[in-house]
Design a protein around this motif. Structure first.
Motif, mmCIF file in Angstrom:
data_model
loop_
_atom_site.group_PDB
_atom_site.id
_atom_site.type_symbol
_atom_site.label_atom_id
_atom_site.label_comp_id
_atom_site.label_asym_id
_atom_site.label_seq_id
_atom_site.Cartn_x
_atom_site.Cartn_y
_atom_site.Cartn_z
ATOM 1 N N PRO A 113 0.833 -1.206 0.000
ATOM 2 C CA PRO A 113 0.000 0.000 0.000
ATOM 3 C C PRO A 113 0.869 1.258 0.000
ATOM 4 C CG PRO A 113 0.010 -1.030 2.176
ATOM 5 C CD PRO A 113 0.730 -1.967 1.255
ATOM 6 N N THR A 114 0.634 2.142 -0.970
ATOM 7 C CA THR A 114 1.394 3.392 -1.091
ATOM 8 C C THR A 114 0.436 4.519 -1.459
ATOM 9 O OG1 THR A 114 1.832 2.908 -3.419
ATOM 10 C CG2 THR A 114 3.529 2.232 -1.828
ATOM 11 N N GLY A 115 0.977 5.732 -1.514
ATOM 12 C CA GLY A 115 0.184 6.885 -1.897
ATOM 13 C C GLY A 115 0.123 7.054 -3.409
ATOM 14 N N PRO A 116 -0.624 8.040 -3.870
ATOM 15 C CA PRO A 116 -0.722 8.299 -5.304
ATOM 16 C C PRO A 116 0.657 8.572 -5.913
ATOM 17 C CG PRO A 116 -2.371 9.540 -4.099
ATOM 18 C CD PRO A 116 -1.452 8.956 -3.077
ATOM 19 N N GLY A 117 0.895 8.040 -7.111
ATOM 20 C CA GLY A 117 2.167 8.260 -7.793
ATOM 21 C C GLY A 117 3.251 7.292 -7.388
ATOM 22 N N ASP A 118 2.946 6.357 -6.518
ATOM 23 C CA ASP A 118 3.940 5.364 -6.092
ATOM 24 C C ASP A 118 3.367 3.957 -6.262
ATOM 25 O OD1 ASP A 118 6.165 6.960 -5.065
ATOM 26 O OD2 ASP A 118 4.723 7.651 -3.568
ATOM 27 N N LEU A 119 4.202 3.078 -6.790
ATOM 28 C CA LEU A 119 3.838 1.667 -6.916
ATOM 29 C C LEU A 119 4.984 0.831 -6.347
ATOM 30 C CD1 LEU A 119 1.955 -0.583 -7.987
ATOM 31 C CD2 LEU A 119 3.238 -0.462 -10.151
ATOM 32 N N ALA A 120 4.718 0.125 -5.276
ATOM 33 C CA ALA A 120 5.747 -0.691 -4.624
ATOM 34 C C ALA A 120 5.432 -2.164 -4.838
ATOM 35 C CB ALA A 120 5.828 -0.365 -3.136
ATOM 36 N N LEU A 121 6.267 -2.831 -5.628
ATOM 37 C CA LEU A 121 6.110 -4.241 -5.917
ATOM 38 C C LEU A 121 7.044 -5.046 -5.021
ATOM 39 C CD1 LEU A 121 6.226 -4.010 -9.822
ATOM 40 C CD2 LEU A 121 4.206 -3.940 -8.352
ATOM 41 N N VAL A 122 6.525 -6.062 -4.370
ATOM 42 C CA VAL A 122 7.337 -6.927 -3.508
ATOM 43 C C VAL A 122 7.298 -8.332 -4.107
ATOM 44 C CG1 VAL A 122 7.700 -7.818 -1.178
ATOM 45 C CG2 VAL A 122 6.733 -5.530 -1.506
ATOM 46 N N LYS A 123 8.463 -8.764 -4.542
ATOM 47 C CA LYS A 123 8.567 -10.071 -5.182
ATOM 48 C C LYS A 123 9.440 -11.004 -4.359
ATOM 49 C CE LYS A 123 8.160 -8.542 -10.013
ATOM 50 N NZ LYS A 123 8.829 -8.603 -11.344
ATOM 51 N N ARG A 124 9.151 -12.291 -4.487
ATOM 52 C CA ARG A 124 10.060 -13.307 -3.956
ATOM 53 C C ARG A 124 10.907 -13.799 -5.118
ATOM 54 N NH1 ARG A 124 10.654 -14.864 0.822
ATOM 55 N NH2 ARG A 124 9.116 -14.394 2.445
ATOM 56 N N VAL A 125 12.225 -13.636 -5.000
ATOM 57 C CA VAL A 125 13.132 -14.008 -6.072
ATOM 58 C C VAL A 125 14.062 -15.116 -5.581
ATOM 59 C CG1 VAL A 125 13.032 -11.727 -7.125
ATOM 60 C CG2 VAL A 125 14.789 -12.203 -5.428
ATOM 61 N N PRO A 126 14.492 -16.000 -6.469
ATOM 62 C CA PRO A 126 15.397 -17.074 -6.043
ATOM 63 C C PRO A 126 16.721 -16.511 -5.557
ATOM 64 C CG PRO A 126 15.202 -17.010 -8.440
ATOM 65 C CD PRO A 126 14.159 -16.081 -7.898
ATOM 66 N N LEU A 127 17.319 -17.204 -4.598
ATOM 67 C CA LEU A 127 18.571 -16.742 -4.002
ATOM 68 C C LEU A 127 19.761 -16.936 -4.922
ATOM 69 C CD1 LEU A 127 18.120 -18.129 -0.379
ATOM 70 C CD2 LEU A 127 18.001 -15.732 -1.088
ATOM 71 N N GLY A 128 19.774 -18.024 -5.674
ATOM 72 C CA GLY A 128 20.911 -18.300 -6.541
ATOM 73 C C GLY A 128 21.330 -19.750 -6.440
ATOM 74 N N VAL A 129 22.431 -20.000 -5.725
ATOM 75 C CA VAL A 129 22.938 -21.353 -5.543
ATOM 76 C C VAL A 129 22.603 -21.814 -4.124
ATOM 77 C CG1 VAL A 129 24.965 -22.849 -5.500
ATOM 78 C CG2 VAL A 129 24.794 -21.017 -7.204
ATOM 79 N N VAL A 130 21.806 -22.858 -4.037
ATOM 80 C CA VAL A 130 21.435 -23.440 -2.749
ATOM 81 C C VAL A 130 22.247 -24.715 -2.546
ATOM 82 C CG1 VAL A 130 19.589 -24.550 -1.440
ATOM 83 C CG2 VAL A 130 19.107 -22.476 -2.757
#
Length: 498
Positions: free
Chosen positions: A144-161
């Motif tokens: 949730p943000t104010g007008p003019g702002d878009l905050a995307l929260v993604k889960r991304v892979p770490l890399g080498v597990v």
């Protein structure tokens, strides 16, 4: 398969070909040093094959292959539906090769082949399918943000597990780590226990056959002090998942601090309590599951219900039932469907169990088992063993034995039972038996454990997280929650004109 005879399993075992090299970059390769170690069947003492003994150089090669694949995006940036299809294919391939996978674990570490064929191998296929089906159903977030702002929260892979897995459930533990890590889009480097590497090597081959790209799934068999340590200290490993002893789990935490601060997810030791109250009306069911909770897989289970707290008024009756069940669960050839218990993983573990048993004979009342035995004059076998009237401060009740040894401890009140159950450095699992609904909730709330099973033991599923508290570690396998540990939260904040 359920109606296979000993002869059927033995004939199938005699035709097996063992994968014995490391699996790096989609290929079976020798260790760089050329060294190998003996892979021994604990039921017979016979050498099954010589397995490549990987060390730091081989771990470097595997991590480099994993990083190359990750950076290329051939798996990490593949469409969710594409990853899903490949992992579903892998689940099908495990089912198609179910007999082989079951035999590999049985021959490797001594478990009953019928258990491996009905529990372990089908479970591995199920977990790969479950995580595959979850891939395209996990959504990212918009904050949730104010007008003019878009905050995307993604889960991304770490890399080498990296993953270091134990010998008691070789295929399942590789799956618990690998399925979630791969579903999240990571590359994977697995160091299986040196006692039981065969099913992990075959799993990697099946993964490649299913379509997992080269370099995404690597297996480096070897010893913990070399290959395992190298993986823990590696500067290009982003995450290390570990199941094993508490002492080794602490070492991996140290390796993280000594290297690149990789996230470490330890699932470590246990000494799980089982509390049976006098208001449990079905004592036969309680006895059945209490026996299962300690004798299944020869007691080589991190969450084994090895501490049995029984209300004093029913203790003698319950112990009599447990003795009868122990006497009916004597060890036998792991390939014989008539056998009720298999072999202990190796000579060292067998001797360790017997040291506890021999000392316990001096301090507690041995009422069942207590002897090392052989089958056909060979092997590492220990009888199902029960000690009655064990004091709460006895090592039998304090230390993780990791064998078929049950300690029965009486209690007189609910508060006393809960207090003793929680008085442990471990907090992996616990069980409660009662027909009083309020007591079930009250005691379950009071027990300090990652999973509390009520009127059963050691309940788990793909839908629920498995892991512990205190020195049982804080890693969690299974459920969607386990994907969290193989991903990072990434915020992308966009300002736009309104």
């Amino acid at each position: 398969m359920l109606d296979y005879t000993y002869g059927d399993w033995k004939s199938r075992a005699d035709t097996l070909t063992f994968r014995h090299q490391a699996f790096i970059g989609g290929q079976f390769v020798d260790a760089a040093s050329g060294k190998t170690f003996d892979n021994i069947n604990p039921a017979t003492g016979e050498v099954l094959t010589q397995v490549s003994e990987c060390d730091e150089e081989d771990v470097d090669r595997a991590v480099a292959a994993a990083r190359k694949a990750f950076d290329a995006g051939i798996w990490s940036r593949a469409a969710p539906g594409d990853r899903k299809a490949v992992m579903l294919k892998l689940a099908d391939l495990i089912r198609e090769n179910l007999e082989e996978m079951a035999l590999l674990d049985s021959l490797d570490m001594g478990k009953l082949v019928t258990d491996a064929a009905t529990v372990d191998a089908p479970g591995s296929a199920h977990f790969f399918q479950w995580y595959a089906e979850a891939i395209d159903k996990i959504y990212d977030e918009v904050a949730p943000t104010g007008p003019g702002d878009l905050a995307l929260v993604k889960r991304v892979p770490l890399g080498v597990v990296g993953a270091v897995t134990p010998w008691n459930f070789p295929l399942d533990m590789a799956t618990w780590k690998g399925a979630a890590a791969l579903a999240a889009g990571n590359s994977f480097v697995l160091k299986p226990a040196e006692q039981s590497p065969l099913s992990a090597l075959r799993l990697a081959e099946l993964a490649t056959e299913a379509g997992i790209p080269e370099g995404v799934f690597n297996v480096v068999p070897g010893y913990g002090v070399t290959a395992g340590k190298a993986l823990g200290l590696h500067m290009d490993v982003d995450c290390l998942a570990f199941t094993g002893s508490t002492a080794i789990g602490k070492m991996f935490m140290t390796y993280s601090g000594q290297s690149n601060l990789k996230s470490v997810w330890p699932e470590t030791g246990g000494k799980s309590p089982n509390l049976i109250f006098a208001d449990c009306e079905d004592l036969d069911a309680a006895a059945d599951m209490a026996a299962f909770g300690i004798f299944f897989n020869q007691g080589e289970v991190c969450s084994a219900n090895s501490r049995l707290y029984v209300e004093r008024s029913i203790k003698d009756a319950l112990v009599d039932k447990l003795i009868a069940r122990a006497e009916a669960m004597q060890p036998g050839d792991p390939l014989d469907p008539a056998s009720k218990m298999g072999a202990i993983v190796n000579e060292r573990q067998t001797q360790g169990i017997m040291r506890f048993v021999d000392e316990g004979k001096k301090t507690a009342d041995l009422v069942a088992g207590g002897e090392r035995v052989t089958v056909n004059g060979k092997g590492c076998f220990v009888q199902p063993t029960i000690f009655n009237d064990v004091t709460h401060d006895n090592p039998l009740a304090r230390d993780e034995i990791f064998g078929p040894v049950l300690s029965v401890i009486p209690f007189d009140s609910e508060a006393e039972a809960v207090s003793m159950a929680n008085d442990s450095v471990y907090g992996l699992a616990a069980s409660v038996w009662t027909d009083n609904l309020s007591r079930a909730h009250r005691v379950a709330d009071a027990l300090y454990a990652g999973t509390v099973s009520v009127n059963t033991v050691d309940a788990l599923s793909a839908q629920t997280p498995f892991g512990g508290m205190k020195q049982s570690g804080f890693g969690r396998d299974l459920s969607l929650h386990s994907i969290d540990k193989y991903t990072a939260l990434k915020t992308t904040w966009i300002k736009y004109k309104t």
